[in-house]
Design a protein around this motif. Sequence first.
Motif, PDB file in Angstrom:
ATOM      1  N   VAL A  35       1.081  -1.116  -0.064  1.00 33.13           N
ATOM      2  CA  VAL A  35       0.156  -0.004   0.075  1.00 33.13           C
ATOM      3  C   VAL A  35       1.009   1.291  -0.035  1.00 33.13           C
ATOM      4  CG1 VAL A  35      -1.955  -1.139   1.279  1.00 33.13           C
ATOM      5  CG2 VAL A  35      -0.151   0.076   2.535  1.00 33.13           C
ATOM      6  N   THR A  36       0.348   2.181  -0.441  1.00 40.04           N
ATOM      7  CA  THR A  36       0.861   3.460  -0.278  1.00 40.04           C
ATOM      8  C   THR A  36       0.151   4.420   0.487  1.00 40.04           C
ATOM      9  OG1 THR A  36      -0.057   4.299  -2.228  1.00 40.04           O
ATOM     10  CG2 THR A  36       2.210   3.666  -2.389  1.00 40.04           C
ATOM     11  N   ILE A  37       0.747   5.385   1.341  1.00 36.59           N
ATOM     12  CA  ILE A  37       0.099   6.364   2.338  1.00 36.59           C
ATOM     13  C   ILE A  37       0.266   7.827   1.626  1.00 36.59           C
ATOM     14  CG2 ILE A  37      -0.020   7.584   4.601  1.00 36.59           C
ATOM     15  CD1 ILE A  37       0.922   4.649   5.528  1.00 36.59           C
ATOM     16  N   ASP A  38      -0.915   8.342   1.634  1.00 36.35           N
ATOM     17  CA  ASP A  38      -1.061   9.661   1.008  1.00 36.35           C
ATOM     18  C   ASP A  38      -2.091  10.454   1.434  1.00 36.35           C
ATOM     19  OD1 ASP A  38      -3.077   8.657  -0.694  1.00 36.35           O
ATOM     20  OD2 ASP A  38      -1.732   9.146  -2.407  1.00 36.35           O
ATOM     21  N   ARG A  39      -2.402  11.684   0.985  1.00 33.59           N
ATOM     22  CA  ARG A  39      -3.651  12.578   1.436  1.00 33.59           C
ATOM     23  C   ARG A  39      -4.848  12.067   0.835  1.00 33.59           C
ATOM     24  NH1 ARG A  39      -3.411  17.719   3.863  1.00 33.59           N
ATOM     25  NH2 ARG A  39      -1.298  18.224   4.484  1.00 33.59           N
ATOM     26  N   ALA A  40      -5.912  12.211   1.431  1.00 33.56           N
ATOM     27  CA  ALA A  40      -7.248  12.008   0.833  1.00 33.56           C
ATOM     28  C   ALA A  40      -7.746  12.902   0.016  1.00 33.56           C
ATOM     29  CB  ALA A  40      -8.232  11.700   2.375  1.00 33.56           C
ATOM     30  N   THR A  41      -8.521  12.771  -0.947  1.00 29.70           N
ATOM     31  CA  THR A  41      -8.837  13.764  -1.946  1.00 29.70           C
ATOM     32  C   THR A  41     -10.247  13.555  -1.893  1.00 29.70           C
ATOM     33  OG1 THR A  41      -8.778  12.153  -3.767  1.00 29.70           O
ATOM     34  CG2 THR A  41      -6.688  13.226  -3.195  1.00 29.70           C
ATOM     35  N   PRO A  42     -11.041  14.627  -2.648  1.00 31.10           N
ATOM     36  CA  PRO A  42     -12.412  14.473  -2.572  1.00 31.10           C
ATOM     37  C   PRO A  42     -12.954  13.329  -3.514  1.00 31.10           C
ATOM     38  CG  PRO A  42     -11.734  16.939  -2.905  1.00 31.10           C
ATOM     39  CD  PRO A  42     -10.514  16.072  -2.975  1.00 31.10           C
ATOM     40  N   ALA A  43     -12.102  12.991  -4.545  1.00 40.40           N
ATOM     41  CA  ALA A  43     -12.428  11.755  -5.251  1.00 40.40           C
ATOM     42  C   ALA A  43     -12.774  10.538  -4.250  1.00 40.40           C
ATOM     43  CB  ALA A  43     -11.583  11.533  -6.333  1.00 40.40           C
ATOM     44  N   ASP A  44     -12.179  10.338  -3.224  1.00 45.19           N
ATOM     45  CA  ASP A  44     -12.143   9.253  -2.451  1.00 45.19           C
ATOM     46  C   ASP A  44     -13.398   9.410  -1.559  1.00 45.19           C
ATOM     47  OD1 ASP A  44      -9.622   8.321  -3.022  1.00 45.19           O
ATOM     48  OD2 ASP A  44      -8.484   9.898  -1.427  1.00 45.19           O
ATOM     49  N   ILE A  45     -14.268  10.175  -1.369  1.00 47.36           N
ATOM     50  CA  ILE A  45     -15.286  10.231  -0.330  1.00 47.36           C
ATOM     51  C   ILE A  45     -16.173   9.057  -0.581  1.00 47.36           C
ATOM     52  CG2 ILE A  45     -17.310  11.670   0.111  1.00 47.36           C
ATOM     53  CD1 ILE A  45     -15.723  14.169  -0.120  1.00 47.36           C
ATOM     54  N   ALA A  46     -16.620   8.754  -1.811  1.00 49.95           N
ATOM     55  CA  ALA A  46     -17.654   7.792  -1.865  1.00 49.95           C
ATOM     56  C   ALA A  46     -16.982   6.558  -1.182  1.00 49.95           C
ATOM     57  CB  ALA A  46     -17.973   7.673  -3.378  1.00 49.95           C
ATOM     58  N   GLU A  47     -15.684   6.387  -1.703  1.00 50.22           N
ATOM     59  CA  GLU A  47     -15.213   4.906  -0.915  1.00 50.22           C
ATOM     60  C   GLU A  47     -14.915   5.163   0.263  1.00 50.22           C
ATOM     61  OE1 GLU A  47     -11.468   1.963  -2.496  1.00 50.22           O
ATOM     62  OE2 GLU A  47     -11.815   3.834  -3.430  1.00 50.22           O
ATOM     63  N   LEU A  48     -14.477   6.348   0.606  1.00 57.32           N
ATOM     64  CA  LEU A  48     -14.062   6.251   2.361  1.00 57.32           C
ATOM     65  C   LEU A  48     -15.636   6.147   3.085  1.00 57.32           C
ATOM     66  CD1 LEU A  48     -12.165   9.622   2.384  1.00 57.32           C
ATOM     67  CD2 LEU A  48     -11.537   7.441   3.557  1.00 57.32           C
ATOM     68  N   ARG A  49     -16.764   6.601   2.498  1.00 60.19           N
ATOM     69  CA  ARG A  49     -17.982   6.214   3.107  1.00 60.19           C
ATOM     70  C   ARG A  49     -18.273   4.764   3.331  1.00 60.19           C
ATOM     71  NH1 ARG A  49     -22.879   9.602   0.977  1.00 60.19           N
ATOM     72  NH2 ARG A  49     -23.869   8.813   2.847  1.00 60.19           N
ATOM     73  N   GLN A  50     -17.853   4.011   2.256  1.00 58.49           N
ATOM     74  CA  GLN A  50     -18.020   2.582   2.131  1.00 58.49           C
ATOM     75  C   GLN A  50     -17.182   2.040   3.219  1.00 58.49           C
ATOM     76  OE1 GLN A  50     -17.248   1.428  -1.822  1.00 58.49           O
ATOM     77  NE2 GLN A  50     -19.278   2.458  -2.515  1.00 58.49           N
ATOM     78  N   LEU A  51     -15.931   2.483   3.209  1.00 60.32           N
ATOM     79  CA  LEU A  51     -14.937   1.914   4.062  1.00 60.32           C
ATOM     80  C   LEU A  51     -15.537   1.988   5.718  1.00 60.32           C
ATOM     81  CD1 LEU A  51     -11.975   1.210   5.195  1.00 60.32           C
ATOM     82  CD2 LEU A  51     -11.332   3.252   5.072  1.00 60.32           C
ATOM     83  N   TYR A  52     -15.964   3.248   6.034  1.00 61.06           N
ATOM     84  CA  TYR A  52     -16.431   3.164   7.432  1.00 61.06           C
ATOM     85  C   TYR A  52     -17.590   2.647   7.808  1.00 61.06           C
ATOM     86  CZ  TYR A  52     -12.907   7.062   8.245  1.00 61.06           C
ATOM     87  OH  TYR A  52     -11.728   7.608   8.529  1.00 61.06           O
ATOM     88  N   TYR A  53     -18.495   2.240   6.614  1.00 62.81           N
ATOM     89  CA  TYR A  53     -19.719   1.595   6.996  1.00 62.81           C
ATOM     90  C   TYR A  53     -19.362  -0.037   7.162  1.00 62.81           C
ATOM     91  CZ  TYR A  53     -24.351  -0.463   6.259  1.00 62.81           C
ATOM     92  OH  TYR A  53     -25.573  -1.131   6.314  1.00 62.81           O
ATOM     93  N   ALA A  54     -18.135  -0.279   6.270  1.00 59.19           N
ATOM     94  CA  ALA A  54     -17.568  -1.692   6.590  1.00 59.19           C
ATOM     95  C   ALA A  54     -17.027  -1.803   8.128  1.00 59.19           C
ATOM     96  CB  ALA A  54     -16.894  -1.993   5.532  1.00 59.19           C
ATOM     97  N   VAL A  55     -16.452  -0.901   8.379  1.00 59.60           N
ATOM     98  CA  VAL A  55     -15.815  -0.886   9.914  1.00 59.60           C
ATOM     99  C   VAL A  55     -16.763  -0.647  10.865  1.00 59.60           C
ATOM    100  CG1 VAL A  55     -13.917  -0.079  11.305  1.00 59.60           C
ATOM    101  CG2 VAL A  55     -13.538  -0.266   8.936  1.00 59.60           C
ATOM    102  N   TYR A  56     -17.573   0.238  10.947  1.00 59.17           N
ATOM    103  CA  TYR A  56     -18.433   0.737  12.069  1.00 59.17           C
ATOM    104  C   TYR A  56     -20.129   0.336  11.952  1.00 59.17           C
ATOM    105  CZ  TYR A  56     -14.337   3.249  13.545  1.00 59.17           C
ATOM    106  OH  TYR A  56     -13.026   3.586  13.831  1.00 59.17           O
ATOM    107  N   GLY A  57     -20.359  -0.070  10.610  1.00 65.81           N
ATOM    108  CA  GLY A  57     -21.821  -0.093  10.216  1.00 65.81           C
ATOM    109  C   GLY A  57     -22.749   1.088  10.277  1.00 65.81           C
TER     110      GLY A  57
END
Length: 381
Positions: A3-25
């Motif tokens: 993996v690579t670590i870098d800053r989040a971008t506006p293009a990541d928002i939809a996938e970020l929401r899916q990530l948080y749902y997968a982790v926290y419900g």
Amino acid sequence: MTVTIDRATPADIAELRQLYYAVYGPHYPTALGTDPAEMSRLIADPHTLWLVARHSGSGGLAASAAVHGEAGSRVGRLEGLAVHPERRSGGLAHALTDELCRRTLDTGRLDSVYATVRTVSAGPQRVVSRNGFRPMGVLPNAVDLNSRESLALYARHSPGVLDRRLPVTEVPAPLGPLLRTVGASLGIDYGHVRRTAPKTVPARPTTAARLEMIEAPSFVRRRFHERFPDSERWFYPLHTPNALLASDDDSFEVYAYLNRTGRYCSLIAAAPDPAAAADYLEPITRTLTRAGAGYVEALVPLSEHGALSAFLAQGFIPSALYPAMRPESDGDGFHDYVVMSRTAEQIDFREVVVDAPLQPFLDAYAAAWASTYLPTLEVAS
């Protein structure tokens, strides 16, 4: 898979929401992982550093975390630490946290960063501990996720900050167990601080003013910044008020952040000053409880014996201590702060999992709770 670590971008928002749902419900209580508009604002915010771990090949998100700050403050909050369930064995939580601390604390950008950590397992506690964070206390019933959960407060300081703490001469005696525990955890000597009886809080007038509660976030925010252009007078940094409690005789106002999803509340400031509202802590807390807050907290300077006594008199417990949290306005020293908390719901620690360094803080809270809520019994022989 690397993996690579870098800053989040506006293009990541939809996938970020899916990530948080997968982790926290569906019950994640903060806008960072659920509200696209707020997420976009935080990504663009110059005082917030939001990092993500991407799969090197596909670019998909495997983990996310941020340190949120604000203008005029040198305190940051580690939040939104989430690793996809399929990637939890790869050390991503450690890597993200380490990189965030390197960019904010090691560079001197911030004086300290704190995190509120879940206690449903020891894993989150160990992640922050491995990254130099140390426990500061336990916050019982602090948030409602799938059920009522207790959190732990951890913090990490920039080099030299803890050595510049301003001395405190005396504190109310119920803070003794917490000071001893924090002192042992951080190597700070509180032995010179006198433990004295809490100051007597004057009886509230029988013709007490009634409280009116206003929940209009934009109005409350504008009025708050008019009243408090200087953050030195806030109880709580990194929280924007969305509720206003005002007396009908216009004698005082209390600004609070009420999170209805997580069912918790932080008291942020009082006008014209905290003393004006100190006699009304009981109706203030009762009003917030009726509004849905099962947990109410406030930050109080360790040096403010009178304010601490007022909170103690209304059933608030010293839950955590944040040493060297705030710099003095006209000097080089730092003030210690106490988290005073009160819960309206039954505390049940049976499901709490604490790592060894956190256990003394749980014991200190239990001792403080017992001294507040259990009567002293006299035994006649």
